[in-house]
Write a protein that holds these residues in place. Sequence first.
Motif, PDB file in Angstrom:
ATOM      1  N   UNK A   1       0.813  -1.224   0.000  1.00  0.00           N
ATOM      2  CA  UNK A   1       0.000   0.000   0.000  1.00  0.00           C
ATOM      3  C   UNK A   1       0.840   1.265   0.000  1.00  0.00           C
ATOM      4  N   UNK A   2       1.957   1.239   0.696  1.00  0.00           N
ATOM      5  CA  UNK A   2       2.788   2.439   0.814  1.00  0.00           C
ATOM      6  C   UNK A   2       3.778   2.589  -0.343  1.00  0.00           C
ATOM      7  N   UNK A   3       3.534   1.842  -1.429  1.00  0.00           N
ATOM      8  CA  UNK A   3       4.328   1.912  -2.666  1.00  0.00           C
ATOM      9  C   UNK A   3       5.652   1.155  -2.583  1.00  0.00           C
ATOM     10  N   UNK A   4       5.953   0.544  -1.446  1.00  0.00           N
ATOM     11  CA  UNK A   4       7.157  -0.288  -1.356  1.00  0.00           C
ATOM     12  C   UNK A   4       6.950  -1.603  -2.104  1.00  0.00           C
ATOM     13  N   UNK A   5       8.046  -2.197  -2.535  1.00  0.00           N
ATOM     14  CA  UNK A   5       8.004  -3.522  -3.159  1.00  0.00           C
ATOM     15  C   UNK A   5       9.062  -4.389  -2.469  1.00  0.00           C
ATOM     16  N   UNK A   6       8.620  -5.467  -1.841  1.00  0.00           N
ATOM     17  CA  UNK A   6       9.539  -6.404  -1.193  1.00  0.00           C
ATOM     18  C   UNK A   6       9.673  -7.640  -2.066  1.00  0.00           C
ATOM     19  N   UNK A   7      10.882  -8.152  -2.216  1.00  0.00           N
ATOM     20  CA  UNK A   7      11.063  -9.351  -3.033  1.00  0.00           C
ATOM     21  C   UNK A   7      11.858 -10.412  -2.275  1.00  0.00           C
ATOM     22  N   UNK A   8      11.537 -11.649  -2.558  1.00  0.00           N
ATOM     23  CA  UNK A   8      12.221 -12.781  -1.940  1.00  0.00           C
ATOM     24  C   UNK A   8      11.898 -14.031  -2.761  1.00  0.00           C
ATOM     25  N   UNK A   9      12.627 -15.103  -2.519  1.00  0.00           N
ATOM     26  CA  UNK A   9      12.428 -16.335  -3.283  1.00  0.00           C
ATOM     27  C   UNK A   9      11.294 -17.166  -2.656  1.00  0.00           C
ATOM     28  N   UNK A  10      10.324 -17.505  -3.493  1.00  0.00           N
ATOM     29  CA  UNK A  10       9.177 -18.295  -3.028  1.00  0.00           C
ATOM     30  C   UNK A  10       8.388 -18.763  -4.246  1.00  0.00           C
ATOM     31  N   UNK A  11       7.816 -19.949  -4.197  1.00  0.00           N
ATOM     32  CA  UNK A  11       6.941 -20.419  -5.259  1.00  0.00           C
ATOM     33  C   UNK A  11       5.549 -19.845  -5.044  1.00  0.00           C
ATOM     34  N   UNK A  12       4.897 -19.455  -6.128  1.00  0.00           N
ATOM     35  CA  UNK A  12       3.579 -18.836  -5.987  1.00  0.00           C
ATOM     36  C   UNK A  12       2.572 -19.824  -5.393  1.00  0.00           C
ATOM     37  N   UNK A  13       2.756 -21.123  -5.649  1.00  0.00           N
ATOM     38  CA  UNK A  13       1.858 -22.135  -5.076  1.00  0.00           C
ATOM     39  C   UNK A  13       1.965 -22.153  -3.555  1.00  0.00           C
ATOM     40  N   UNK A  14       3.191 -22.031  -3.033  1.00  0.00           N
ATOM     41  CA  UNK A  14       3.378 -22.009  -1.579  1.00  0.00           C
ATOM     42  C   UNK A  14       2.843 -20.722  -0.974  1.00  0.00           C
ATOM     43  N   UNK A  15       3.061 -19.613  -1.675  1.00  0.00           N
ATOM     44  CA  UNK A  15       2.571 -18.317  -1.192  1.00  0.00           C
ATOM     45  C   UNK A  15       1.053 -18.318  -1.114  1.00  0.00           C
ATOM     46  N   UNK A  16       0.410 -18.872  -2.128  1.00  0.00           N
ATOM     47  CA  UNK A  16      -1.052 -18.904  -2.173  1.00  0.00           C
ATOM     48  C   UNK A  16      -1.629 -19.625  -0.958  1.00  0.00           C
ATOM     49  N   UNK A  17      -0.965 -20.670  -0.505  1.00  0.00           N
ATOM     50  CA  UNK A  17      -1.441 -21.435   0.649  1.00  0.00           C
ATOM     51  C   UNK A  17      -1.332 -20.638   1.954  1.00  0.00           C
ATOM     52  N   UNK A  18      -0.400 -19.701   1.997  1.00  0.00           N
ATOM     53  CA  UNK A  18      -0.173 -18.921   3.217  1.00  0.00           C
ATOM     54  C   UNK A  18      -1.142 -17.740   3.359  1.00  0.00           C
ATOM     55  N   UNK A  19      -1.726 -17.309   2.244  1.00  0.00           N
ATOM     56  CA  UNK A  19      -2.609 -16.145   2.251  1.00  0.00           C
ATOM     57  C   UNK A  19      -4.044 -16.552   2.571  1.00  0.00           C
ATOM     58  N   UNK A  20      -4.907 -15.569   2.851  1.00  0.00           N
ATOM     59  CA  UNK A  20      -6.293 -15.885   3.196  1.00  0.00           C
ATOM     60  C   UNK A  20      -7.224 -15.688   2.006  1.00  0.00           C
ATOM     61  N   UNK A  21      -8.553 -15.712   2.278  1.00  0.00           N
ATOM     62  CA  UNK A  21      -9.554 -15.738   1.206  1.00  0.00           C
ATOM     63  C   UNK A  21      -9.657 -14.443   0.410  1.00  0.00           C
ATOM     64  N   UNK A  22      -9.056 -13.358   0.906  1.00  0.00           N
ATOM     65  CA  UNK A  22      -9.121 -12.104   0.151  1.00  0.00           C
ATOM     66  C   UNK A  22      -8.195 -12.105  -1.066  1.00  0.00           C
ATOM     67  N   UNK A  23      -7.276 -13.083  -1.143  1.00  0.00           N
ATOM     68  CA  UNK A  23      -6.337 -13.154  -2.260  1.00  0.00           C
ATOM     69  C   UNK A  23      -6.802 -14.178  -3.295  1.00  0.00           C
ATOM     70  N   UNK A  24      -6.686 -13.791  -4.568  1.00  0.00           N
ATOM     71  CA  UNK A  24      -7.095 -14.682  -5.653  1.00  0.00           C
ATOM     72  C   UNK A  24      -5.990 -14.744  -6.709  1.00  0.00           C
ATOM     73  N   UNK A  25      -5.702 -15.974  -7.158  1.00  0.00           N
ATOM     74  CA  UNK A  25      -4.689 -16.152  -8.197  1.00  0.00           C
ATOM     75  C   UNK A  25      -5.353 -15.912  -9.557  1.00  0.00           C
ATOM     76  N   UNK A  26      -5.270 -14.681 -10.030  1.00  0.00           N
ATOM     77  CA  UNK A  26      -5.959 -14.288 -11.259  1.00  0.00           C
ATOM     78  C   UNK A  26      -5.139 -14.591 -12.518  1.00  0.00           C
ATOM     79  N   UNK A  27      -3.898 -14.996 -12.318  1.00  0.00           N
ATOM     80  CA  UNK A  27      -2.977 -15.255 -13.429  1.00  0.00           C
ATOM     81  C   UNK A  27      -1.870 -16.139 -12.875  1.00  0.00           C
TER      82      UNK A  27
END
Length: 238
Positions: free
Chosen positions: A161-187
Amino acid sequence: MIKIAICDDEIYMIEMLDEKITTFFEHKNMDIDIFHFSSGSVLLQSDEKMDIIFLDIQMDRLNGLETAKELRRRKYKGFLIFVTVFKEYVFDTFEVQAFDYLVKPLQTESFMRTMNRLFSAVRSENAGHLLIQRGDELDIVLFGEILYCEVINRKVYLHLKDARVLNYYEKIENLEKKLDERFFKCHRSYLVNLQYLKSYKKGRAYLTSGEEIPVSRLRSGEFSNSILQYMKKRRYEK
């Protein structure tokens, strides 16, 4: 980091509120950044995106209620707390969806009651977080701070939200499992936070930040359904 604005034309009141608010959040182990404004006009000129605004009602030129109306007209979604000597204004604050109303001189009991309610509301809105390990650094990122997640060459980029961008190594499949229902894999390379979705059309998701991200054709139907389900859930919670 929670950004808080104190808008009052009396310096001593700004300093008093700053001290009280800082002490409160220190005890809650929550990081905040406080900004001071001497008038509603100056506040409206700021580019900072405030999460909480303490607003005096009686100010010269543009008063607190007029300032609040303009903030809401500009789609401000944060918490508004009015501070004033006049109790009769309490009903007027409903129009701008004020979170609470504090009467001067501030009483410790009423102030703490308001702050505890505010803390619970903020914590609820930002519930959930990611722990990000980057070398020897550990970052804690609240779900409510993330606009969307992007994956490029095995790296996740969190756009905040504050315009920062944080980056790190992670598979999107693993990240998706850690997030809640407000997040959707649109692509295949994007996870969008529906909390900040402004509109969706022709394969593009438009965010409240002004950014846009792609929605794959194969996911468009499920995406539309997820938007509706999320909106229904939010409406029910309110």
